[in-house]
Design an enzyme around this catalytic site. Structure first.
Site, short mmCIF file in Angstrom:
data_model
loop_
_atom_site.label_atom_id
_atom_site.label_comp_id
_atom_site.label_asym_id
_atom_site.label_seq_id
_atom_site.Cartn_x
_atom_site.Cartn_y
_atom_site.Cartn_z
N ARG A 40 0.80 -1.22 0.00
CA ARG A 40 0.00 0.00 0.00
C ARG A 40 0.84 1.27 0.00
NH1 ARG A 40 -5.22 -0.09 1.29
NH2 ARG A 40 -4.93 -2.07 2.40
N GLU A 78 -25.33 -2.19 -23.90
CA GLU A 78 -24.95 -2.35 -25.30
C GLU A 78 -23.83 -3.38 -25.46
OE1 GLU A 78 -25.93 2.39 -26.08
OE2 GLU A 78 -23.87 1.63 -26.25
#
Length: 510
Positions: free
Chosen positions: A125, A146
């Site tokens: 991190r 779509e």
């Protein structure tokens, strides 16, 4: 009589008490259900925001995680920016379906994935920068529909197509959305008759071909859409999708969907996540976003690799503040998500791009030129792919485009309502984008100021040399005159020596 009435009243009171006691656990369980969910959500939020904020978030760290939200145009960034900025050796193995590399490998510097923010729990991190792109939630829902239709249609157009050849079958979220749409298409085909390939309805609305394709109105109301699509950006940025590495993700997501007023807690975490990212782009203002990405991310990658050449004259002409849509983003159709990586082949470094430049160092202007060349090819490939998927007029009515997005207003309103968290998060992203733009302008102005200062210093030395402070009567001899005199004297001596040598040579010849 009175005694009987008293007994009846006592029985009635007893029944009332029993009924109250019976209902008490139900009321209590409802209260406990909400309180339990509130505790789950707040507990997760507190643990998520308890980490120390990154005060150096604008500096690119060792590892770059591109959190790719589906249908935001992120494939263009991946193929035309990131895969050209990082060498093959620096790119982590593709991890769109699952983590396929060891985060402890320091040579791996780029992660591109549809995985949500929870992937950072597997990454170092403190050495990881995160970037992402957001899109208007309404357009993202339309585009998701779509693309689901497009990929699922391949199985009808090509009956022998395998899931492996479908390209997106194992990638989240398409590994859920495409089979769902495909199975629905087959069911509708069987219902109308396998030989009837054309829609029996008159083609008018591409999003309402219900005898062939699941209509949009049904799509957005299905439990699958509620689980994966609606508020998808918020859940992906908070690491709460159904593909999360966080153990508590399912419970938090379930509680927020059950008690919608708890959504604001998750939204605040999502906003905080965006605030801590190195870069946040917007699909709707693609050109400006790409230019900002080149300046904020691309420049740092090139600088770290020693391949950056800051050419102010070249780069300044491409400055993004010349675009009026920077402050007020327009809702226009731009880069579509591109499934296949066509276009350029991956090279080893962008600092060798361009024949005339050879191995000359890259500038931001050339980086943008390279990106624009690449994206043109990607868009052509996307267009060919869509035509291939919907060929043979089997889906003649499914001609999707922004101009064709004209369903009833009630559907638009419903999509907005179902994606209320994403709508707010998108507004927040626009504010961040403007802040990023202002920061970039300040940084560039600072660099320009430094270069101007250097130029003024050079001009200053020249003026000092010819100033009265040196060539003044009080300053003694004019030093520039002395230098010139010494030079002329030296030339005269050399000429005289040459003449003497010629005379000596002529005497010997005689």
């Amino acid at each position: 009589m009175a005694r009987a009435a008293l007994r009846l009243g006592a029985h009635a009171l007893a029944l009332l008490v029993l009924a109250s006691v019976a209902l008490l656990p139900l009321v209590s369980s409802d209260d406990d259900g909400y309180k339990h969910c509130e505790g789950v959500v707040r507990g997760w939020a507190d643990s998520s925001t308890a980490r120390v904020e990154d005060r150096d978030k604008l500096s690119l760290k060792d590892l770059l995680f591109f959190l790719h939200i589906p249908r935001t145009g992120g494939h263009a960034y991946s193929s035309c920016f990131l895969k050209k900025l990082y060498t093959n050796a620096q790119q982590c193995p593709d991890s769109y379906d699952k983590l396929r590399f060891d985060p402890s490998n320091t040579d791996c510097k780029l992660v591109v994935s549809h995985d949500d923010y929870s992937l950072t729990s597997k990454l170092p991190r403190e050495r990881t920068s995160v970037v992402t792109i957001l899109r208007n939630p309404v357009d993202r829902v339309f585009s998701t529909y779509e693309f689901s239709v497009e990929v699922a249609a391949r199985f009808l157009v090509y009956p022998n197509l395998t899931t492996a050849a479908a390209g997106t079958w194992n990638i989240w979220p398409w590994k859920y959305l495409v089979p769902w749409m495909r199975d629905d298409m087959f069911a509708r085909r069987d219902a109308r008759g396998i030989d009837q390939v054309h829609s029996s309805k008159k083609v008018g609305n591409a999003y309402d071909l219900e005898d062939m394709i699941m209509p949009l109105r049904q799509y957005i109301n299905d439990p699958v859409a509620h689980e994966i699509i609606h508020n998808g950006a918020t859940f992906q940025i908070t690491g709460l999708t159904n593909n999360s590495y966080f153990n508590e993700a399912h419970d938090v997501r379930h509680c927020v969907k059950k008690h919608q007023d708890l959504g604001h807690i998750v939204l605040e975490v999502a906003k905080n996540r965006l605030d801590q990212m190195l870069y946040v782009g917007l699909t709707e203002i693609h050109e400006e976003s790409a230019s900002l990405f080149a300046h904020m991310v691309g420049a740092q990658v090139l600088s770290q690799s020693g391949a950056l050449n800051l050419d102010l004259k070249e780069d300044w002409s491409r400055e993004i503040d010349s675009h009026p849509s920077m402050v007020e983003p327009e809702d226009k159709e731009t880069n579509e998500h591109l499934n296949n990586a066509h276009g350029w082949q991956n090279n080893e470094a962008l600092n060798s791009t361009g024949d005339k430049h050879g191995k000359e160092k890259m500038t931001i202007g050339r980086l943008m030129e390279a990106y624009e060349t690449c994206i043109v090819e990607l868009r052509k490939a996307e267009s060919r792919r869509r035509k291939t998927s919907l060929k043979n007029q089997k889906f003649q009515g499914a001609r999707f485009s922004k101009a064709a997005r004209k369903p009833p207003k009630a559907i638009f309103k419903q999509i907005i309502s179902l994606n209320s968290l994403d709508m707010e998060l998108y507004d927040h992203a626009k504010k961040i984008f403007i802040q990023e733009h202002v920061l970039m302008l300040k940084a560039r102005q600072s660099i320009v100021g430094q270069h101007r200062q250097l130029g003024e210093q050079k001009e200053g030395w020249i003026s000092i040399i010819w100033s009265d402070r040196i060539c003044s009567p009080e300053g003694g001899l004019p030093w520039m005159v002395v230098f010139l005199s010494l030079g002329i004297t030296t030339i005269i001596v050399l000429v005289a020596l040459a003449a003497m040598m010629r005379k000596r040579t002529s005497k010997f010849k005689v």
